[in-house]
Design a protein around this motif. Structure first.
Motif, PDB file in Angstrom:
ATOM      1  N   LYS A  47     -86.165  28.903 -56.550  1.00 17.11           N
ATOM      2  CA  LYS A  47     -86.383  29.201 -55.283  1.00 17.11           C
ATOM      3  C   LYS A  47     -84.993  29.451 -54.799  1.00 17.11           C
ATOM      4  O   LYS A  47     -84.582  29.798 -53.491  1.00 17.11           O
ATOM      5  N   VAL A  81     -85.108  30.767 -50.852  1.00 16.81           N
ATOM      6  CA  VAL A  81     -86.376  30.847 -50.249  1.00 16.81           C
ATOM      7  C   VAL A  81     -85.879  29.654 -49.065  1.00 16.81           C
ATOM      8  O   VAL A  81     -85.670  28.428 -50.758  1.00 16.81           O
ATOM      9  N   GLN A  84     -96.173  35.023 -52.814  1.00 13.71           N
ATOM     10  CA  GLN A  84     -95.242  35.807 -52.404  1.00 13.71           C
ATOM     11  C   GLN A  84     -94.059  36.194 -52.098  1.00 13.71           C
ATOM     12  O   GLN A  84     -93.644  36.804 -51.646  1.00 13.71           O
ATOM     13  N   HIS A  85     -93.531  36.069 -53.025  1.00 16.49           N
ATOM     14  CA  HIS A  85     -92.068  35.222 -53.330  1.00 16.49           C
ATOM     15  C   HIS A  85     -91.361  36.434 -54.533  1.00 16.49           C
ATOM     16  O   HIS A  85     -90.783  37.265 -54.112  1.00 16.49           O
ATOM     17  N   ARG A 121     -91.044  40.432 -55.110  1.00 18.88           N
ATOM     18  CA  ARG A 121     -89.850  40.878 -55.083  1.00 18.88           C
ATOM     19  C   ARG A 121     -89.395  42.290 -56.648  1.00 18.88           C
ATOM     20  O   ARG A 121     -89.109  42.867 -56.362  1.00 18.88           O
TER      21      ARG A 121
END
Length: 1406
Positions: A894, A899, A916-917, A921
């Motif tokens: 993270k 983030v 989500q991340h 990506r």
């Protein structure tokens, strides 16, 4: 048998005749065959000595049967010749050595021999004595129990086939055809077959057809001639004949091939009723006869369809019973008006024995006869029968309602009581010789139904446990030494660690019965003890756990001077024995102290009260006895001793409950296994080659080290591969012979031996070195690869692994391949011992298996040689710590991505963060770098836009090499797989966040998370109910040491899960073992010999002809040592390293040979001794063995490389004593690595084995070739055997090994000028002449001289070092070498005992 020395055998008349006619040693000078010799030997050596076992043993050991009696059998053979064969074969069965080898080798005389035997067994002219006829019955029993031998099966076929139905009366045949209509074809077939025969063939056919029926009639005639009680004595020989005949009938009834038509014949002649009414059944001499009758009744009424062999449900049995009663009611309505009430009553109102008897007794004698005729209940011979009592019992036997077998088992108490414990017919003493039959079930080759299989195992396990309990009770009572005072009170003059006098006993709860039951649902009692004992013993009593089993003894009126040879309970006053199960110890408030992580409260004083559960079935029986007999005392007011047992030996109740649960559950055995377990059908049906779902393509993962290894592994196949240059594993293999079963025969032959190889690259798991998967390094042989292939396929795989052939490596590779190929499947790993399980588990850990998927159940986990904890709680702790570690990685990821938020707070938030991340990506990255038609991608772009550079900055740099697009993309995908794996694990660990208690977490781990679960067979049996209730499931079972596991303990693991939709989900069963090595350990010889309890399921499958894969290359021992046991296997060669490795190339220093048999004569006139029964010792051999050990230590051999073995516990104790006296406290010698028995050492090995065979009078249990194989196969580099050569060399079963051993000198040959390490090659002899060691005294002098020289050298070195500047010397520790193993955990008392038993050296060393 004892007291028979080698000298006596040598001087024996039989031995003299053997030298002239049949001994293999004098083969060249044998005289021609003389039938008078057989006549003289039988009359003079067997019959004249009243069939003395001693004389028969001498004959059998001399190879009389193999070399003289059987090869010369002919049509004209005399009665003595016939009986000689019978008695010698019976002796072989008694000794449990192969009996039919000679018959299979020379089959020609068998047909005429069998005809002679059958006619002789039916002879009524008194040409044969009752004893001779009894021997013939025993022989017939062995015949019918050996139907797996083709020769025998063909010979007896017509005696048990459908043609025997001709013995029934016309009316009985009509009854049978009403029950089994398709049998009419069999009867017609018999008629057609008879028409084709004539002359001798017809006569023989008729004889075979009537043989068993005639035999039964002859038996019943003998039985009827026995006088009633009080009207004369009974001939003991007749009683033995009757007992043996009952045994024959039981064995015929308990196997489906012999039972199918015989059961109908048995009932047609009212065999069971006549036995029940016989005088013998009512006499004291007939106690065993009555017990055998009970067993045959069970089989006679067994719930099975005799036509189809299918088990009958309770509903089926009830329907058959109702149909029979209705037929009876119809008949009585038509023909017997005085039974009108009976005819119109409901079945349930009239079918119990008492009511039925009331109605039948209303009939007159002639009416009884007429009813029996109308119902066709009498055979041809009894049509004029007038015995009223017999006719009534025949009707009752046919029509009364019977309790179901399952109901009988459910009513049975699980704890043994005094009436069973000391009944030698049911629980024989440890000194069973094999001469008599017993009232015990047998584990045969086949079983009637699954219920029969479980029932026999249930009974035998219960009785074997009872035998061990009896030993413990007798030991404790002797230690307590009870004595009755003048006031009638019992005082204990002794003391026992495992027992305490009861201060108070009271039954505190008798709960109401459950619905539909008549026994209490629960019975609890409180037992108060005064624990005025040592602190550690008090702690042992306080440590009694919930479900521990204890025994309650009632001792009353022991004799003042008990007779050690008398009936033990009478001599020592043991009146009652009952069992109980601990619920817990009570606290000061009278509440049960619950077990848990919290420490138990400390109780004041010495008084402790335990709450126990009593057996509800037994309690009901005892209370019913009090109601029925007015003067009966209450058992539960008499207990005065509470006895506990060692935990390892006290699991019998849990195992019995497990078996009983299986009998009450609808056991679902996989369809493809059921027939094989029961012993029927095609034995190869479960092999993958016969299975429709066999896989054509298999991923062998890292099984092969290279392409050449693959080609070597399939020598009979053609290997095809698209790319033959620089092909690297792993490989997927497609077998053309498994692709389809629909090809024509020609096509199959053409394509069956082709393998298509498809190499593939294992996807990268990440950029870190530790993500590279661990690979197999073993270069498996072709047979090992076939075993691995079979284990990966669905079905049954049986691998026979001779010593040193890599059984464990094969097992581990099978587990690994199944794990990788079938990620959703779960594999159960089961072994006999904790040691074997740990060895296997350690190798699994070393392979590419994720730690979180491994679980080890049971108490042996502590012995795993790893810092990691693989127990249930250890795995939970691993998951929790791994979860924190992975969440830290999420937090780092993270932060690397910039983030915000607590993404690494929990598994749930980590999952959202991934979607989500991380995944977003990655997908954006792929859209930028994925190749598209007509749009080339710059290689540098893969590196530039990679979103996780910061996270992987701690990986080896540079991350991307920029050489090719494919390579860099694989690196990028590997990085993403690494990240994906983190979140996959966290997703699996999420349940551990929601489950708060440790117990719930362990259950989840067991049921969901673990993929490879390991346990011992005992643990599986103990915990089955718990595992099933948890919903435990698995798809594959692998069993190591299968030939050492009891039959029932092999079967229980198959059923550790509930069925799905009525089917068992088991897909693969891999059994690895060696039936040529020692079987399961059974303490009681009667259960081992008579009931065949030592037969493992693995061995039974081999006997049935189930396909096996035998590993054929050993890597343990020098080839010369391997030759001593490889003859026992079809093909057993050597792996290359047993000749190429340095340790095998170098000779054994100071020893002329790598193996040698050393003849040991008596020492001071003594050879084998027997301080107590069956506790054999041989001081000469013990001293010789220890002195050779001392000699080897003086030459520099490490103590850890030498083990001392023997075949008897007595000699093991003697060896330990001699070692303690001579070596243990001397730093030059120390203790050897192990001092053990051959049986205990199975599964272990060492470089050098010194073996003592002990016996000088009789060969003993080394005649069991399996024990010989184990003994010969423990050594890697050197094996030295100490024995009385003249005794062992002519033993038929040991010939292959001893013929090799005796080719070398029988005196130990040494080269004492050599030292370790040795520079001489193994194929070279030492320089100079060997030192011939004449005897143990010579050896002792040699060691003493060598020791003196070494001590003088040490003193000289110490004197030199004492000068200026000399190094400081340190005294060697007094205990060099590892301590030897112990069969049981020792305690202070044991050590005192060993010290008191120490043997003083008796060898003159002057």
């Amino acid at each position: 048998m004892k007291g028979l020395t080698v000298d006596q055998i040598t001087a024996d008349r039989v031995t003299f005749l053997a030298q002239q006619y049949w001994s293999p040693d004098t083969k060249e000078t044998h005289l021609s065959y003389d039938p008078q010799i057989i006549e003289d030997v039988y009359q003079g050596e067997v019959k004249a000595t009243d069939f003395s076992t001693r004389r028969i043993v001498v004959l059998e050991l001399s190879q009389y049967l193999e070399n003289y009696v059987w090869p010369n059998y002919s049509e004209n053979a005399s009665a003595s010749h016939l009986l000689s064969v019978v008695i010698l074969v019976n002796e072989k069965f008694r000794e449990r050595v192969p009996a039919w080898d000679s018959f299979v080798k020379h089959p020609a005389p068998f047909a005429c021999f069998l005809r002679h035997l059958m006619k002789a067994s039916l002879d009524s002219t008194e040409a044969y004595s009752v004893k001779e006829q009894t021997h013939m019955i025993v022989f017939l029993n062995h015949l019918y129990n050996s139907i797996e031998t083709d020769l025998i099966r063909d010979g007896i076929a017509y005696t048990v086939s459908y043609n025997i139905l001709e013995c029934l009366s016309e009316g009985q045949i009509q009854n049978v055809l009403r029950d089994f209509p398709n049998w009419s074809k069999a009867i017609k077939r018999t008629t057609r077959h008879r028409k084709k025969l004539q002359g001798v063939e017809l006569e023989n056919f008729d004889f075979d057809t009537n043989f068993l029926y005639s035999l039964m009639q002859q038996f019943l005639k003998k039985l009827s001639n026995i006088p009633e009680k009080g009207k004369g004595d009974v001939n003991e020989d007749i009683v033995h004949y009757c007992e043996r005949f009952m045994e024959l009938m039981i064995d015929l009834e308990s196997q489906l091939p012999t039972r199918r038509f015989l059961n109908t014949l048995l009932h047609s002649c009212n065999f069971l009723v006549k036995c029940q009414l016989s005088s013998l059944a009512a006499r004291e001499e007939g106690k065993l006869f009555s017990q055998l009758l009970h067993i045959i009744k069970v089989f006679g009424q067994f719930e099975i369809n005799d036509n189809t062999g299918q088990p009958l449900s309770d509903l089926d049995v009830m329907k058959i019973h109702y149909d029979q009663i209705k037929q009876l009611q119809n008949t009585t309505f038509k023909s017997f008006p005085n039974l009108t009430q009976f005819s119109f009553s409901s079945v349930a109102a009239v079918d119990d024995a008492a009511t039925l008897r009331q109605y039948i007794e209303q009939l007159q004698d002639d009416e009884l006869q007429r009813l029996c005729h109308l119902m066709h209940l009498l055979p041809k011979e009894d049509e004029g029968e007038t015995d009223r009592n017999l006719l009534i019992e025949i009707i009752l036997w046919k029509y009364q309602r019977r309790i179901s077998q399952l109901e009988a088992v459910n009513r049975m108490p699980l704890y043994p009581v005094e009436s069973i414990i000391w009944d030698d017919n049911i629980v024989p003493s440890e000194y069973y010789s094999g001469d008599a039959c017993l009232a015990l079930p047998k584990l045969n080759l086949q079983f009637l139904t699954l219920h029969d299989y479980l029932l026999r195992n249930f009974d035998l396990f219960r009785l074997e446990s009872t035998y061990e309990i009896r030993q413990d009770i007798e030991d404790i009572v002797l230690r307590l030494n009870p004595w009755e005072t003048e006031t009638g009170n019992i005082v204990f003059r002794g003391w026992a660690r495992m027992a305490q006098p009861i201060a108070n006993f009271s039954v505190c709860e008798v709960a109401k019965p459950n619905v539909g039951e008549d026994k209490p649902s629960r019975v609890r009692a409180d037992i108060t003890l005064h624990l005025s004992v040592r602190r550690e013993i008090k702690q042992e009593w306080e440590a009694l756990r919930k479900h521990d089993v204890c025994l309650l003894l009632s001792i009353s009126r022991p004799k003042e001077y008990p007779n050690p040879d008398g009936h033990f309970p009478e001599e020592w006053g043991i009146k009652y024995v009952r069992g109980c199960e601990i619920e817990g110890m009570l606290d000061e408030n009278g509440r049960v102290i619950e077990e848990g992580p919290e420490p138990k409260p400390v109780l004041k004083g010495e008084t402790r009260t335990y709450r126990v559960w009593l057996d509800c079935n037994q309690y009901k029986v005892d209370m019913d006895n009090i109601k029925m007999h007015a003067n009966s005392e209450d058992v539960y007011e008499t207990f005065n001793v509470l006895m506990r047992r060692r935990p390892k030996e006290n699991n019998f109740k849990a195992v019995l409950e497990t078996i009983r649960d299986l009998m009450n559950t609808k056991c679902v055995v996989p369809d493809w296994l059921l027939d094989i377990i029961l012993g029927y059908g095609n034995p190869g049906a479960a092999h993958y080659s016969k299975r429709e779902n066999a896989l054509a393509t298999l991923d062998f993962n890292d099984t092969f080290l290279d392409f050449q290894h693959l080609e070597e592994s399939f020598p009979s196949y053609t290997i095809t591969c698209k790319e033959r240059t620089d092909v690297q594993p792993p490989f997927k293999l497609t077998f053309e012979d498994q692709k389809s079963n629909k090809r024509s025969a020609d096509e199959e032959v053409k394509e069956s031996k082709i393998i298509h190889v498809e190499p593939y690259v294992v996807p990268s798991r990440g950029p870190y070195p530790y993500t590279v998967p661990r690979k197999n390094r073993v270069r498996f042989t072709p047979t090992q690869v076939e075993a691995i292939r079979s284990g990966m396929q669905p079905g049954l795989t049986m691998v026979v692994g001779p010593p040193g052939t890599g059984k464990t490596d094969v097992a581990v590779q099978i587990i690994s391949n199944i794990y990788h190929n079938n990620p959703a499947e779960r594999t159960l790993v089961v072994t006999h011992s904790n040691q074997a399980l740990n060895q296997l588990f350690e190798k699994v850990i070393a392979l590419d298996v994720d730690e979180r998927h491994l679980l080890r159940l049971g108490h042996g986990e502590e012995a795993l040689e790893t810092e990691k904890d693989f127990s249930r709680y250890g795995r939970v702790n691993y998951v929790l710590s791994k979860r924190l570690e992975l969440l830290d990685e999420v937090t780092r990821l993270k932060e690397s991505l910039g983030v915000a938020g607590e993404m690494g707070a929990s598994c749930e938030t980590a999952g959202y963060f991934f979607l989500q991340h991380v995944l977003a990506r990655w997908e954006r990255y792929l859209s930028q770098v994925t190749l598209k038609p007509g749009k080339p991608v710059n290689i540098e772009l893969i590196n530039e836009v990679f979103p996780f550079h910061v996270f992987f900055s701690n990986a080896p740099q540079p991350l991307f090499h920029g050489k090719s697009y494919e390579e860099d993309m694989e690196i990028a995908e590997g990085c993403f797989r690494y990240l994906e794996n983190i979140f996959t694990q966290l997703k699996e660990f999420r349940a551990f966040e929601m489950l708060r208690s440790g117990l719930d977490r362990t259950r989840y781990l067991l049921v969901k998370e673990a993929k490879i679960i390991a346990m011992t067979c005992t643990h599986a049996a103990l915990k089955r109910r718990e595992l099933v209730e948890l919903g435990f499931q698995f798809d594959n079972i692998l069993m190591e040491e299968s030939a050492q596991i009891l039959e029932i303990e092999t079967f229980i693991p198959l059923l550790l899960q509930n069925p799905e939709d009525g089917r068992n989900r088991l897909k693969r069963w891999v059994m690895i073992g060696d039936h040529h090595q020692l079987p399961p350990v059974i303490k009681n010889m009667a259960f081992q010999k008579y009931s065949n309890c030592e037969q493992s399921l693995f061995t039974r499958f081999v006997r049935l002809g189930v396909p096996t894969i035998q590993l054929d290359a050993q890597g343990r021992a020098r080839p010369s040592i391997c030759a001593l046991y490889n003859w026992r296997y079809k093909k057993l060669g050597d792996l290359p390293h047993v000749t190429s490795w340095p340790e095998f190339q170098v000779a054994n220093a100071g020893l002329w040979y790598d193996y040698q048999l050393i003849n040991v004569e008596n020492l001071e006139g003594r050879g084998e001794t027997e301080p107590r029964k069956y506790f054999y010792q041989n001081l000469a051999e013990a001293e010789y063995v220890v002195h050779l050990y001392m000699y080897m230590r003086l030459l520099g051999y490490p103590a850890s490389k030498i083990s001392l073995l023997t075949t008897y516990n007595g000699q093991k104790e003697l060896l330990r004593d001699v070692v303690e006296q001579r070596c243990a406290r001397n730093p030059i010698f120390g203790r050897p690595h192990k001092i053990s028995t051959v049986d205990k050492y199975q599964g272990q090995q060492n470089d050098y084995i010194l073996l003592s065979l002990v016996r000088t009078r009789a060969v003993g249990h080394l005649r069991d070739v399996r024990r010989l194989v184990v003994a010969m196969s423990r050594a890697r580099l050197g094996l030295f055997i100490f024995a009385r050569v003249s005794l062992f060399k002519n033993c038929y079963e040991l010939q292959p090994a001893f013929s090799l051993l005796t080719k070398r000198p029988l005196q130990l040959q040494l080269a004492p000028w050599e030292n370790v390490p040795c520079h001489r090659q193994n194929n070279e002899q030492p320089q100079g002449k060997p030192v011939h060691v004449k005897d143990v005294t010579h050896m002792s002098n040699l060691v003493h001289e060598l020791y003196s020289n070494i001590c003088a050298s040490i003193n000289a070195i110490v004197a030199l070092q004492a000068g200026p500047g000399a190094m400081e010397t340190h005294e060697l520790p007094p205990d060099t070498g590892a301590r030897y193993d112990s069969d049981e955990e020792g305690n202070a008392d044991d050590e005192e005992t060993e010290e008191s038993m120490m043997i003083v050296n008796e060898i003159d060393t002057k």
